[in-house]
Motif scaffolding. Sequence first.
Motif, short mmCIF file in Angstrom:
data_model
loop_
_atom_site.label_atom_id
_atom_site.label_comp_id
_atom_site.label_asym_id
_atom_site.label_seq_id
_atom_site.Cartn_x
_atom_site.Cartn_y
_atom_site.Cartn_z
N GLU A 1 6.05 -2.49 -0.13
CA GLU A 1 5.92 -1.49 0.93
C GLU A 1 6.34 -0.12 0.42
OE1 GLU A 1 4.56 -2.62 3.59
OE2 GLU A 1 5.18 -4.71 3.85
N LEU B 1 -1.75 -6.93 9.75
CA LEU B 1 -2.74 -6.82 8.67
C LEU B 1 -3.98 -7.63 9.03
CD1 LEU B 1 -3.30 -5.68 5.82
CD2 LEU B 1 -2.35 -7.82 4.91
N ARG C 1 0.90 1.17 7.78
CA ARG C 1 1.45 0.17 8.71
C ARG C 1 1.51 0.75 10.12
NH1 ARG C 1 4.80 0.04 4.60
NH2 ARG C 1 6.47 0.99 5.81
N CYS D 1 2.74 2.97 3.73
CA CYS D 1 1.67 2.00 3.47
C CYS D 1 2.17 0.69 2.86
CB CYS D 1 0.64 2.58 2.48
SG CYS D 1 -0.30 3.99 3.14
N ARG D 2 1.51 -0.37 3.22
CA ARG D 2 1.63 -1.64 2.50
C ARG D 2 0.70 -1.56 1.28
NH1 ARG D 2 1.77 -6.94 5.96
NH2 ARG D 2 3.73 -5.87 6.43
N LEU E 1 0.56 -9.47 -2.04
CA LEU E 1 1.46 -8.37 -1.66
C LEU E 1 2.14 -7.79 -2.89
CD1 LEU E 1 2.89 -6.75 0.61
CD2 LEU E 1 4.66 -8.54 0.59
#
Lengths: 138, 138
Positions: free
Chosen positions: B17, B4, B39, B21-22, B14
């Motif tokens: 997940e 990232l 990711r 994608c995060r 955060l």
Amino acid sequence: MFNLDPRLAGDTLLVGELPLCRVLLMNDAQYPWLILVPRLADVVELTDLSDTDYQRYCTESRAVAKAMLEVYPDAKLNIAALGNVVSQLHIHHVARFNNDAAWPGPIWGKHPAIPYDPEQANALVKQFQTQLSIKEGS
Amino acid sequence: MFNLDPRLAGDTLLVGELPLCRVLLMNDAQYPWLILVPRLADVVELTDLSDTDYQRYCTESRAVAKAMLEVYPDAKLNIAALGNVVSQLHIHHVARFNNDAAWPGPIWGKHPAIPYDPEQANALVKQFQTQLSIKEGS
């Protein structure tokens, strides 16, 4: 029934029709700028599209993005569904350059549009019609 | 290998997940603002994604947009892939309101972020985890 928002109509030139979306060229010579408008009544958010139409939109957005990178291989694309001013769903596809008028900021609301000269606009419309396999006058 | 971008990491919290994608929450209490980051290494444009990954991204973007409208039914969504400053592909999903700090303009580069108080941020992260069926700590 689909009716193009009059502000979008006034600010753009017609490139042509994809299966779902009308393709418009923003009449602003500062940035190569295409707009996709699904030809559906009363859609505001991408989530208003049915699953099928959303898939179609995604396919057409990808085709338009690839066409822009064919024409402008050095561009950074900005792809955005905003709609804070004009609510009719329309999705911006803009080729950005690190020497453009608004770089690195977003283009919206930054500088008044500078219209293309008609020959330049016509050439760009034809170029995108070719890239997108859109027939003239479609 | 996916890493990232440190600016994205520093500006966000955060959420969790999704398959591709995060999901990050921008630490700016002025606007509910999620960011999707595929990711994958070395992706800049949406057109850099394979057809399969692009489909995944489209599905995840739709899920995130729907989650935002569940949490904020009166919002206007702004969904944008810009990347003029941070080149790693990341897609903004922002809930806008006609009384927010930047309305009706775009949010990017407009006002310095106002960080959430930690309890508020935690509650919002949990709310989006629930909406997106993301397990805590995933």
